[in-house]
Design an enzyme around this catalytic site. Structure first.
Site: not given
Length: 381
Positions: A123, A128, A131, A134, A229
């Site tokens: 991350r 991004q 990801d 997410s 995390y």
């Protein structure tokens, strides 16, 4: 020229697909060749004709597709049969859940497949757009609240009528990562009173910015691990957390649990005794069911009715919104493939700051240390 194969997902209930007609078109513009198994996108609303119009080849023999591809893009981990069909030196990308599919990992290593697990993508700002955790958690958090609202025998918003006043529902969200924050935002939009907890104290500001109350747990240890995390915490902290959360759950009409540590069993945040103290006809939606669940009563295969409380194991809510989930996931795949290729050729840089942590297997070895340790432990049993 690199050939990418997009198979139909085999896992029961999995309705997503790793590429959409739109992402296929973008891959072709990047100089890649794309083949798709017939009906791969049917459950997500993407017809074979749409893939053909985008320029993909439809491969009627799935085994041939697996064997001929330079790179295979999947949503979930492949079946062992499919892993063994990959040619030596090929690449595989997807949400591979290695700690739950050690036999597949072993087969990939034996086939000298370069496998990249999207759940291991770090991350960082540069990653991004890749990801997938997410993008899918965002959908899961929303869907969890909608499911809770459907199952709950109470309306979410405050209602003031000539016949009387109906108080709003109280929702408690455990875990304030992407799924948790989306659950908070959705429950607030529906008019519920929302309280949330996360072991990362840094999450307090995000929770409160969405209009929810943060449930604080005093701790001697930080709850944030690498990459943003949550990390595994000690039993003393969990005992204190359960005691405080129990007081809030005793007033909650709906509970959404979202807490997990990547690669490990989900922490048990809600005990049987805590469920027994929840109000009659309340509901708990457990998004960590695939990792064992945050509730001691969770069963990922069915809804458990304990007393007058329903505990719903929800291991794959994104698959219940397959069109939008696939659209987001396909973009994650597109971004990662763009990093792994140049001028239409597969060029995997094992030293890249995004690629290196995501490598699961490479050159006949298991590159991900925690998974390698699990395989060693299994071999010594």
């Amino acid at each position: 020229m690199t050939t990418i194969f997009v198979p139909r997902e085999h896992a029961p209930g999995e309705r997503r697909v790793a590429a959409t007609p739109d992402s296929v078109g973008r891959l072709l513009k990047a100089g890649l060749t794309v083949s798709v198994e017939p009906a791969a996108g049917a459950e997500a609303g993407f017809a074979d004709d749409a893939y053909r119009e985008a320029g993909a080849d439809l491969v009627t023999d799935a085994a041939e597709g697996w064997a001929a591809a330079d790179l295979v893009a999947v949503v979930g981990p492949p079946a062992l049969e499919h892993a063994t069909q990959l040619r030596e030196g090929a690449a595989l990308v997807g949400l591979l859940a290695p700690h739950r599919h050690l036999d597949v990992v072993r087969a990939l290593a034996e086939r000298k497949v370069t496998a990249l697990a999207l759940e291991l993508v770090p991350r960082i700002s540069r990653a991004q757009r890749m990801d997938a955790l997410s993008s899918q958690a965002n959908i899961a958090g929303y869907r969890a609240v909608i499911l809770a609202a459907h199952l709950l025998e109470k309306q979410f918003p405050l209602s003031m009528t000539a016949a009387g006043t109906i108080r709003p529902a109280t929702v408690v969200v455990l875990g304030a990562g992407v799924a948790g924050l989306q659950a908070i935002a959705t429950a607030r939009r529906l008019g519920a009173v929302v309280r949330a907890n996360d072991i990362r104290e840094a999450a307090k500001g995000e929770v409160e910015s969405l209009g929810a109350d943060f449930i604080s747990i005093e701790a001697d240890e930080a709850g944030e691990g690498a990459g943003g995390y949550a990390k595994e915490v000690g039993e003393d902290f969990l005992t204190r957390q359960r005691r405080i959360l129990g007081e809030h759950l005793a007033q909650a009409h709906a509970v959404i649990t979202t807490a997990f540590v990547p690669g490990r069993p989900a922490p048990t945040l809600v005990t049987r005794e805590m469920v027994e103290e929840m109000p009659p006809r309340s509901v708990l939606i457990d998004l960590a069911a695939a990792e064992g669940g945050n509730c001691a009563l969770t069963d990922g295969a069915r809804t458990v009715e304990h007393g007058q409380v329903r505990v719903v194991g929800a291991p794959n809510l994104p698959a219940t919104m397959p069109g939008e989930a696939s659209t987001l996931y396909a973009r994650n795949i597109l971004e990662l493939v763009s990093l792994l290729t140049a001028d239409g050729e597969l060029r995997i840089d094992a030293e890249d700051e995004v690629v290196a942590p995501a490598l699961l297997t490479r050159d006949g070895e298991v590159a991900h240390a925690p998974t390698a340790e699990l395989l060693d432990k299994e071999a010594t049993r």
